[in-house]
Design a protein around this motif. Sequence first.
Motif, PDB file in Angstrom:
ATOM      1  N   ARG A   1       5.434   3.088   1.531  1.00 28.21           N
ATOM      2  CA  ARG A   1       5.437   1.628   1.695  1.00 28.21           C
ATOM      3  C   ARG A   1       6.335   1.202   2.859  1.00 28.21           C
ATOM      4  O   ARG A   1       6.027   0.263   3.594  1.00 28.21           O
TER       5      ARG A   1
ATOM      6  N   ASN B   1      -0.629  -8.185   2.109  1.00 26.89           N
ATOM      7  CA  ASN B   1      -0.298  -6.795   1.808  1.00 26.89           C
ATOM      8  C   ASN B   1       1.202  -6.530   1.910  1.00 26.89           C
ATOM      9  O   ASN B   1       1.633  -5.376   1.873  1.00 26.89           O
TER      10      ASN B   1
ATOM     11  N   LEU C   1      -1.922  -0.715  -4.264  1.00 32.11           N
ATOM     12  CA  LEU C   1      -2.633  -1.610  -3.358  1.00 32.11           C
ATOM     13  C   LEU C   1      -2.062  -3.018  -3.524  1.00 32.11           C
ATOM     14  O   LEU C   1      -1.255  -3.268  -4.422  1.00 32.11           O
TER      15      LEU C   1
ATOM     16  N   THR D   1       0.834  -1.188   0.000  1.00 30.22           N
ATOM     17  CA  THR D   1       0.000   0.000   0.000  1.00 30.22           C
ATOM     18  C   THR D   1       0.876   1.248   0.000  1.00 30.22           C
ATOM     19  O   THR D   1       1.833   1.337   0.768  1.00 30.22           O
TER      20      THR D   1
END
Length: 292
Positions: free
Chosen positions: A148, A290, A27, A6
């Motif tokens: 990030r 993620n 994303l 993200t």
Amino acid sequence: MILSMTGFGKSVVNYKNKKVHIEIKSLNSKSLDLSTRIAPLYRDKEIDIRQLLAQALERGKIDFSIWVENDEETNCVPVNAPLLETYFRQLQTIVRQAGMPEPSDWLGTLMRLPDVMSKTETEVLEDEEWAVVAEAIAEAVGQLTSFRRQEGAALQKKFEEKLDNIESLMRSIEPYEKSRIEKIRQRIVDNLRLIPEADYNENRLEQELIYYIEKLDISEEKQRLANHLAYFRQTMNEDGHGVGKKLGFIAQEMGREINTTGSKSNQAEMQNIVVMMKDELEQIKEQVLNTL
């Protein structure tokens, strides 16, 4: 240190009479999923932009946008004066020859004719301008990478917390693990005594109990789980590519050991602890998706 998938980065650069905006959003995704919206002037550079983003960002669902904001003078569409004058002379001649009344609003009539207002020049991307824009793109990528990294630090802190919880739960199994051996033995002996005609050899009974208890022993599962937890921590601190996928594989192995422990846990207290371990692991798996 791990990185999150993200992120967000943007930059704005002024070049002559226009302002160039760049935005990048990221994303989580299993692979690189890159979509671009590029102003017409820079479309010839789309391949270069994609290569830069793929190399710098590696993985994730990436949305890249670049658009131009011109000043009012540049946005103003010029009037094609020579064409307007030609239309005017031709229409005057036609009106006189036909004996028709002249329009009361010549200008309004002329402005509605084709191509009177048109932007005919073609804008060409100069090397100097592209160098400025490319630097702005790199700046936006740098901002996204920094974002990030911050998100990755938060993820790593959460992972450490969940790993500590699993380790603590695994240690809490030990008292039940030791006491259940005697409980299993006593339960079998008590059940045999309920059968008056049952005749059994004490030595043979002890051998069968040892075999039965060995099948329920979770020492190996605990050791392998401890190894996986340590490897997960080690991997989080690695520098390199594909750390997120590697953490996903380790989490799967952790799940196998926890599931096997649950299948061998024939005691309610142990099974409850296993359920709590599974809950902690599921939270790890969700966040691993993620992780870059």
